[in-house]
Write an enzyme that holds these catalytic residues in place. Structure first.
Site, PDB file in Angstrom:
ATOM      1  N   LYS B  88     -85.494 -17.300  -4.706  1.00 15.50           N
ATOM      2  CA  LYS B  88     -84.792 -17.638  -2.984  1.00 15.50           C
ATOM      3  C   LYS B  88     -83.236 -17.630  -3.028  1.00 15.50           C
ATOM      4  CE  LYS B  88     -85.624 -21.233   0.312  1.00 15.50           C
ATOM      5  NZ  LYS B  88     -86.446 -22.625   0.783  1.00 15.50           N
ATOM      6  N   SER B 163     -89.106 -22.685   4.786  1.00 15.43           N
ATOM      7  CA  SER B 163     -88.061 -21.962   4.818  1.00 15.43           C
ATOM      8  C   SER B 163     -87.996 -20.756   3.752  1.00 15.43           C
ATOM      9  CB  SER B 163     -86.531 -22.637   4.393  1.00 15.43           C
ATOM     10  OG  SER B 163     -86.682 -23.440   3.141  1.00 15.43           O
ATOM     11  N   SER B 187     -91.304 -26.177   2.539  1.00 12.11           N
ATOM     12  CA  SER B 187     -90.552 -24.859   2.494  1.00 12.11           C
ATOM     13  C   SER B 187     -91.054 -23.915   1.342  1.00 12.11           C
ATOM     14  CB  SER B 187     -89.019 -25.033   2.291  1.00 12.11           C
ATOM     15  OG  SER B 187     -88.471 -25.634   3.804  1.00 12.11           O
TER      16      SER B 187
END
Lengths: 96, 494
Positions: B88, B163, B187
């Protein structure tokens, strides 16, 4: 809960170091008022004498030995600054 | 059951432990795996926008090292040696642009590795690139990325969740075998559920946050997004560590997190907190959840309804604590030290205000304002301190629950992936997407989401929550459920 005023929202934006347009002030004023109304539900919970939790896993203050170690490479760090001068990060005038 | 395409001859959808067997058997090399990963990204990601940038030179070199290691030179290979992994884009990697999907960090190239990156490199994993996210990990749909929304591979008109939406979409679409996400309120687990893959948030403090771009430090935790539960355990074994560079990293001996995998769950006591079956839960999600409970019963688990009454307050606690911590953490972005800056002609104070005002996105500014308000003079006790006190009570409620139950089982998300744009005008509706996941962060517990069915032809996720440091139990029960079903073998027809 009463609506936040534009002045209150501008004060918060100043504390947060955020320049906002007039349209943003209006938008966030309404949205924050709505969100703060939702979180009012917490006031119904009896928390008399309850200790606050900062971190979920109990941790004490962690200390380390004051040993020196290799710092980050200066050129690599300076490479990321928007403006530099020699070995320094260049900052705009603080006092006009 | 929804019938989905199956491409068993293709490596794109195989879990890491199966690929490792093929690497060991010399049926494939790590260099070939890396190359097919980049091929897959180049053919599918134009539809998904899950990957912000690839790291071919670093990956090719890591793959060559891994191949040598697999042939017996250098350190003993581990479960991730030679396996393509995506990070990420809020995790720092030396020499690779790291933006947290924010314009304010565009062009930022970290001069150091996050601790998880160091550990992945040591394990011989092949880091293939950086995945899309909501800006600074603030969001539940990946629509708050400054570099365009990521899409759900099951239906590109829908969101992948957030997210870590890019990470989950990429693993689901065969663009990476494993991705690391971060989870502050759901997330990792919520996008994993919405994309039909496995995602785990470990116990707070198990994985070092050093080099993770901070959002809400008392809640943030890094964890794996994988194709099955075994890979999740193997990845956690690699990334978990006591790290003196993160003062909240826990110091305790780590066993094999997958140590209980394969043990049956006959007699395991599972609680279903009724507050998680909220009014807004979709009928298809409820029915997939109820079918899952039948599977767990058939495996010998006892299932009882229970109550965690403060669940209803968790959202309010979260939306005070997380923005408050974010407002402090994000004060460092001032246009001076790194990243981008506003135009010339401003003094120091104006430069900072304009940089932040112009380069932070809408949701980030909103949360900074909420947090600054909650921490400001006159409101601190009513908001921040009150939220921290209710946080104590929520933790206690979970602790009492785990005196009766080995684990809790809930839906991961009350809905399947929603249409892009559907919640962008109403921040509170967006926040509700995390209602089943964020209590777990508030209490610092381990939670995992595994695929458990389909509704509207979109994946549904099942969440298991364990007591603190019960990560091995959570992995055991999730694995047991997974192996009794076929949901994790489905993949999108992309």
């Amino acid at each position: 809960m009463e609506s936040l005023t534009s002045d209150e929202l501008r004060h918060v934006a100043t504390l947060a170091n955020l320049h906002l347009t007039d349209d943003e002030v209006e938008k966030y004023r309404h949205q924050l008022t709505g969100i703060l109304a939702h979180v009012q539900s917490l006031q119904q919970v009896d928390t008399d004498g309850v200790e606050p939790t900062g971190h979920a896993t109990a941790s004490n203050t962690v200390l380390r030995k004051d040993d020196s170690s290799t710092p980050l490479n200066r050129e690599d760090v300076l490479e990321n600054a928007p403006t530099t001068s020699g070995e320094f990060i260049r900052v705009r005038a603080v006092l006009d | 059951m929804v019938n989905r395409s199956s491409r068993t001859s293709d490596n794109s959808f195989l879990p890491a432990h199966v690929l490792r067997d093929r690497l060991d058997a010399r049926e494939i090399s790590s260099a070939e795996l890396a190359s097919s990963t980049f091929q897959r990204i180049s053919t599918t990601d134009s539809q998904l926008n899950a990957v912000l940038r690839t790291t071919e030179p670093e990956a090719n070199s890591a793959a060559e090292d891994a191949d040598r290691r697999l042939r017996g030179s250098g350190p003993e290979p581990g479960p991730l040696t030679g396996i393509p992994v995506l990070l990420k884009d809020n995790m720092s990697m030396t020499g690779v642009e790291t933006t947290a999907a924010s314009k304010i960090l565009s062009g930022y190239v970290p001069p150091y590795d996050a601790e998880v990156v160091t550990r992945l490199k040591e394990a011989g994993a092949v880091i293939v690139g950086k995945s899309n996210l909501d800006e600074f990990a603030m969001g539940s749909s990946n629509e708050h990325s400054a570099f365009g929304a990521a899409k759900n591979p099951w239906d590109v008109a829908r969101v992948p969740g957030g997210s870590s939406g890019g990470a989950a979409a990429a693993v689901a679409a065969g663009e990476a075998v494993i991705a690391l996400g971060s989870d502050t309120g759901g997330s990792i687990r919520q996008p994993a559920a919405l994309c039909g893959v496995v995602g785990m948030k470990p116990t707070y403090g198990l994985v070092s946050r050093y080099g993770l771009i901070a959002f809400a430090s008392s809640l943030d935790q890094i964890g794996p997004i994988t194709r099955d539960v075994q890979d999740c355990a193997d990845t956690l074994n690699v990334i978990a560590s006591h790290d003196p560079k993160d003062s909240t990293s826990v110091e305790r001996p780590f066993d094999d997190f997958g140590g209980k995998i394969g043990q049956d769950i006959d007699g395991m006591r599972l609680g279903v907190p009724k507050e998680y079956l909220v009014d807004g839960i979709e009928p298809g999600v409820r029915s997939a959840f109820e079918d899952s409970l039948e599977v767990l019963r058939s495996l010998g688990a006892s299932i009882e309804e229970t109550s965690l009454p403060l669940t209803d307050q968790a959202l309010a606690v979260y939306y005070i604590i997380a923005p408050s911590e974010a407002s402090a953490n994000l004060s460092r972005y001032d246009g001076v030290k790194y990243g981008a800056a506003a135009e010339d002609g401003l003094n120091a104070a104006e430069l900072s205000q304009h940089t932040r005002g112009e380069l932070f996105g809408d949701e980030v500014k909103r949360r900074i304002l909420i947090g600054t308000y909650a921490l400001s003079a006159g409101y601190y006790d009513a908001y921040y301190k009150k939220a921290q006190q209710v946080r104590t009570l929520i933790r206690q409620e979970f602790t009492e629950g785990f005196e009766q139950f080995d684990a809790l089982v809930t839906p991961t998300s009350p809905t399947v992936a929603f249409e892009a744009g559907a919640r962008m005008d109403d921040p509170y509706q967006m926040y509700l997407a995390d209602v089943c996941t964020l209590p777990v962060n508030i209490a610092g517990l381990p939670g995992i989401s595994v695929p458990c069915g389909f509704s509207e032809e979109m994946p549904v996720g099942l969440q298991f929550i364990g007591p603190q440091f019960g990560d091995d139990t959570v992995l055991q029960v999730a694995h047991s459920y997974e192996q009794a079903t076929d949901w994790h073998r489905s993949h999108p027809p992309l």
